[in-house]
Motif scaffolding. Structure first.
Motif, short mmCIF file in Angstrom:
data_model
loop_
_atom_site.label_atom_id
_atom_site.label_comp_id
_atom_site.label_asym_id
_atom_site.label_seq_id
_atom_site.Cartn_x
_atom_site.Cartn_y
_atom_site.Cartn_z
N THR A 1 7.95 7.40 0.29
CA THR A 1 8.97 8.36 -0.13
C THR A 1 8.37 9.75 -0.37
O THR A 1 8.93 10.77 0.03
CB THR A 1 9.69 7.87 -1.39
N GLY A 2 7.21 9.80 -1.03
CA GLY A 2 6.57 11.08 -1.29
C GLY A 2 6.19 11.82 -0.03
O GLY A 2 6.24 13.06 0.02
N PHE A 3 5.82 11.09 1.02
CA PHE A 3 5.47 11.70 2.30
C PHE A 3 6.70 12.37 2.91
O PHE A 3 6.61 13.48 3.46
CB PHE A 3 4.92 10.61 3.22
N VAL A 4 7.84 11.74 2.78
CA VAL A 4 9.10 12.32 3.27
C VAL A 4 9.44 13.58 2.48
O VAL A 4 9.82 14.61 3.05
CB VAL A 4 10.24 11.29 3.18
N GLU A 5 9.29 13.50 1.18
CA GLU A 5 9.66 14.63 0.33
C GLU A 5 8.77 15.85 0.58
O GLU A 5 9.21 17.00 0.40
CB GLU A 5 9.58 14.20 -1.14
N GLY B 1 12.00 2.30 -4.96
CA GLY B 1 12.25 3.67 -4.50
C GLY B 1 11.03 4.35 -3.91
O GLY B 1 11.02 5.58 -3.75
N THR B 2 10.01 3.58 -3.55
CA THR B 2 8.76 4.17 -3.06
C THR B 2 8.66 4.23 -1.55
O THR B 2 7.73 4.84 -1.02
CB THR B 2 7.56 3.38 -3.61
N VAL B 3 9.60 3.61 -0.83
CA VAL B 3 9.58 3.66 0.63
C VAL B 3 10.99 3.94 1.15
O VAL B 3 11.98 3.65 0.46
CB VAL B 3 9.04 2.36 1.27
N VAL B 4 11.06 4.51 2.37
CA VAL B 4 12.34 4.77 3.01
C VAL B 4 12.26 4.39 4.48
O VAL B 4 11.18 4.41 5.09
CB VAL B 4 12.78 6.24 2.88
N ASP B 5 13.40 4.04 5.05
CA ASP B 5 13.51 3.77 6.47
C ASP B 5 13.28 5.06 7.24
O ASP B 5 13.95 6.06 7.00
CB ASP B 5 14.91 3.22 6.77
N GLY B 6 12.33 5.04 8.18
CA GLY B 6 11.98 6.24 8.93
C GLY B 6 12.66 6.36 10.27
O GLY B 6 12.33 7.27 11.04
N ALA C 1 0.82 -1.21 0.00
CA ALA C 1 0.00 0.00 0.00
C ALA C 1 0.86 1.26 0.00
O ALA C 1 0.51 2.26 -0.63
CB ALA C 1 -0.93 -0.02 1.21
N LEU C 2 2.00 1.24 0.70
CA LEU C 2 2.94 2.36 0.61
C LEU C 2 3.42 2.52 -0.83
O LEU C 2 3.48 3.63 -1.38
CB LEU C 2 4.14 2.13 1.52
N ASP C 3 3.79 1.41 -1.44
CA ASP C 3 4.30 1.42 -2.81
C ASP C 3 3.27 2.00 -3.77
O ASP C 3 3.61 2.72 -4.71
CB ASP C 3 4.67 -0.01 -3.21
N GLN C 4 2.00 1.70 -3.53
CA GLN C 4 0.92 2.14 -4.42
C GLN C 4 0.40 3.53 -4.08
O GLN C 4 -0.50 4.05 -4.76
CB GLN C 4 -0.22 1.13 -4.37
N GLY C 5 0.96 4.15 -3.04
CA GLY C 5 0.55 5.50 -2.67
C GLY C 5 -0.69 5.58 -1.83
O GLY C 5 -1.25 6.66 -1.64
N VAL C 6 -1.14 4.45 -1.29
CA VAL C 6 -2.37 4.40 -0.50
C VAL C 6 -2.11 4.72 0.97
O VAL C 6 -2.99 5.18 1.69
CB VAL C 6 -3.03 3.01 -0.64
#
Length: 309
Positions: free
Chosen positions: A246-250, A96-101, A68-73
């Protein structure tokens, strides 16, 4: 008061347009154990009451959370137990759609446990050889001539069948179906002082209620769990961490910076989890109690100016 939504996500693929993206909403996975729920409850309460965000709690299993992270959900998984394989797929070296938080502050342990009264009567049972000699203690009507190994949910991070195979243990893996069902069964047998051998973890509030002893297996070493059908080692220790879209981080929003800054202890999590699971409190009410009693801790998580949104 801003509303709170609970959304269910199954293990099948999820389309990104099923949950609309709103910059004032944080979409948080909730995996199926009460410790996770405790963390989610406190973070949700603070995001909502102190920072003015809405929060969608999306209840899903571990692997579908990554999908779901990968799909932007989803925006965040707040308690990850390992899953290096999924990081390879979805992380910086993969999609490249997720990162370690970063760490949650919780130290995670998974292992096999017996009640202390079993270990006192059979001291050798906490070793592999001793357990192999006494698997008959754990026989049930369901498992017949084999001993029972009581699991939680099939969706949890588990290597139990591989351990059973590798150590030649005459055990049958039986899943309780959920953490709550497993706890109910363990408490019932504990009250009757019946033998029970089961998968369990720390942090967990039940560890404070029951006197449990962990079975000793050879330490986990790199590569020892590569073959899921033959795992001659214990579970690894886990430094529990957060996983962000990743988009949430950016976006670098106050919500992201708050979640990135958040860390707390096993004791903190257990306190809230016990209120939810053992005392029957609504998660939001349990979160409110913890927040009221620990202002010096949570105020450090909130970015400067974020409470003025």
């Amino acid at each position: 008061m801003v509303g709170l939504a609970m959304v269910m996500v199954s293990s099948c693929a999820v389309r990104t347009d099923q949950i609309a993206r709103d910059p004032d909403t944080v979409r948080m996975a909730v995996n199926g154990w009460v410790g996770y729920e405790a963390s989610a409850a406190v973070l949700t309460y603070l995001l909502r009451e102190e920072m003015g965000y809405q929060v969608q709690l999306i209840r899903t299993d571990e692997q579908p959370s990554w999908q779901a992270l990968d799909q932007g959900v989803l925006d965040v998984i707040i308690e990850n137990w390992g899953h290096e394989d999924l990081m390879e797929i979805y992380g910086p070296e993969g999609n490249g759609t997720v990162v370690d938080g970063g760490p949650t502050g919780n130290e995670g342990v998974i292992g096999w446990y017996v009640p202390a009264y079993v270990a006192e009567e059979y001291p050798e049972i906490t070793s592999v050889d001793g357990l192999r000699e006494h698997t008959d203690l754990f026989r049930t009507a369901e498992t017949g001539e084999q001993g029972e190994f009581l699991g939680g949910s099939p969706g949890f991070a588990t290597q139990d069948q591989g351990m059973i195979n590798a150590f030649d243990l005459d055990l049958q893996l039986v899943f309780a179906g959920s953490e709550a069902a497993q706890i109910t069964e363990v408490r019932r047998r504990y009250a009757e002082e019946e033998p029970v051998l089961f998968y369990f973890n720390e942090p967990h509030w039940l560890q404070q209620e029951l006197d449990l002893v962990r079975v000793d297996f050879p330490d986990h070493e790199p590569g020892c769990a590569d073959d899921p059908n033959h795992i001659p080692c214990d579970y690894p220790p886990y430094e529990l961490n957060k996983i962000f879209r990743t988009g949430f981080v950016e976006e670098d929003s106050p919500a992201y910076r708050f979640l990135a800054a958040w860390t707390w202890t096993n004791e903190d999590q257990n306190q809230v989890a016990k209120m939810i699971a053992d005392e029957g409190m609504d998660p939001d009410d349990a979160a409110e109690v913890w927040v009221r009693e620990n202002p010096d801790e949570w105020r450090e998580w909130i970015p400067e100016g974020a409470m003025e949104r």
